[in-house]
Structure formats: structure tokens, C-alpha cells
Design a protein around this motif. Structure first.
Motif, mmCIF file in Angstrom:
data_model
loop_
_atom_site.group_PDB
_atom_site.id
_atom_site.type_symbol
_atom_site.label_atom_id
_atom_site.label_comp_id
_atom_site.label_asym_id
_atom_site.label_seq_id
_atom_site.Cartn_x
_atom_site.Cartn_y
_atom_site.Cartn_z
ATOM 1 N N ASN A 1 4.275 15.869 9.630
ATOM 2 C CA ASN A 1 5.129 15.937 8.444
ATOM 3 C C ASN A 1 4.473 16.664 7.275
ATOM 4 O OD1 ASN A 1 7.192 14.671 9.767
ATOM 5 N ND2 ASN A 1 6.862 12.660 8.830
ATOM 6 N N VAL A 2 3.191 16.896 7.350
ATOM 7 C CA VAL A 2 2.527 17.710 6.327
ATOM 8 C C VAL A 2 2.768 19.188 6.625
ATOM 9 C CG1 VAL A 2 0.327 18.359 5.308
ATOM 10 C CG2 VAL A 2 0.804 15.957 5.849
ATOM 11 N N ALA A 3 2.702 19.531 7.892
ATOM 12 C CA ALA A 3 2.923 20.913 8.308
ATOM 13 C C ALA A 3 4.398 21.227 8.533
ATOM 14 C CB ALA A 3 2.136 21.207 9.583
ATOM 15 N N ASN A 4 5.268 20.215 8.375
ATOM 16 C CA ASN A 4 6.711 20.418 8.591
ATOM 17 C C ASN A 4 7.003 21.000 9.967
ATOM 18 O OD1 ASN A 4 7.206 19.453 6.037
ATOM 19 N ND2 ASN A 4 7.637 21.441 5.136
ATOM 20 N N SER A 5 6.381 20.420 10.963
ATOM 21 C CA SER A 5 6.512 20.963 12.312
ATOM 22 C C SER A 5 6.670 19.864 13.353
ATOM 23 C CB SER A 5 5.292 21.818 12.664
ATOM 24 O OG SER A 5 5.218 22.970 11.847
ATOM 25 N N VAL A 6 7.333 20.222 14.416
ATOM 26 C CA VAL A 6 7.440 19.357 15.587
ATOM 27 C C VAL A 6 6.972 20.162 16.793
ATOM 28 C CG1 VAL A 6 9.856 19.964 16.015
ATOM 29 C CG2 VAL A 6 8.955 17.794 16.867
ATOM 30 N N TYR A 7 6.390 19.455 17.754
ATOM 31 C CA TYR A 7 5.777 20.113 18.899
ATOM 32 C C TYR A 7 6.285 19.496 20.200
ATOM 33 C CZ TYR A 7 2.675 21.163 15.026
ATOM 34 O OH TYR A 7 2.166 21.548 13.802
#
Length: 125
Positions: free
Chosen positions: A73-79
Motif C-alpha cells: 500500500n506504500v507502493a500502490n501496487s498489487v502482485y
């Protein structure tokens, strides 16, 4: 919210790939996230989903034990870490966002508000 998926490619059966999906233009932590896929001639299918906090994850039976969904949630990303890939995993993979208030593990694709452009995953036998 804009979503940009990346990380697809060509891999041999048994190999691994890690898909990424970068979000922008919204408050990422307000959304649960999902990965879906669509193979040629087939309907879109659910792959995995993760709650806003990352504490809850759910998987399709076909990928359970091989794929792992995670988020930052800091990088605004999902993997989506995909291991032990099989030819039947070949598809275009899409990331999608759904407001956490609307989310459940069984939420169908049409409940997701925002979609990325898709990234192709091809697994050769």
C-alpha cells in the motif's frame, strides 16, 4: 483509479513469473484488488483477490498452492507471484480494483470498478 499491469511473458512449464499492477489516481488502500484471466475462446475467470490490508486472500482452486497474491500500500501496487506454471495458465491477466466496502471473496468480476489493460502470460509445454 488507473491500473497498469506488467510482468507477463513467455515461460516454460514449471517456471515462474511475477505480475505487477501499479495503481494511480485514487486512494489505493480503500480498494481490495483482484487478478482475473482470460484465455482465447474462454470467459474471463477469477484468479485471486486480496483485501485492502492484505490480511485476507482467496484463490481459485486451479491456482491454489501455486500462485500468491500480495500488495504494497506504500507502493500502490498489487502482485501475483506465479510458480509451477502450466500451459493451461496461458491467458491475458488483468488486475482490477473493487471498493473494500463492496468486496467479498466471491465478488464477481462485474463488481470490480477499475481494470488494468492486461498482460499476456504464455506457458509453453
Amino acid at each position: 483509479v488507473q491500473l497498469q499491469a506488467s510482468g507477463g511473458g513467455l515461460v516454460q512449464a514449471g517456471g515462474s513469473l511475477r505480475l505487477s499492477c501499479a495503481a494511480s489516481g485514487g486512494t489505493f488502500s480503500m480498494y481490495a484488488m483482484g487478478w482475473f484471466r482470460q484465455a482465447p475462446g474462454k470467459e474471463r475467470e477469477f484468479v485471486a483477490t486480496i483485501s485492502w490490508s492484505g490480511r485476507s486472500t482467496y484463490y481459485a482452486d486451479s491456482v491454489k498452492g501455486r500462485f500468491t497474491i500480495s500488495r504494497d500500500n506504500v507502493a500502490n501496487s498489487v502482485y501475483l507471484q506465479m510458480n509451477s506454471l502450466k500451459p493451461e495458465d496461458t491467458a491475458v491477466y488483468y488486475c482490477a480494483a473493487i471498493p473494500q466496502t463492496s468486496w467479498s471473496s466471491a465478488a464477481p468480476g462485474d463488481k470490480y470498478d477499475y481494470w488494468g489493460q492486461g498482460t499476456q502470460v504464455t506457458v509453453s509445454s
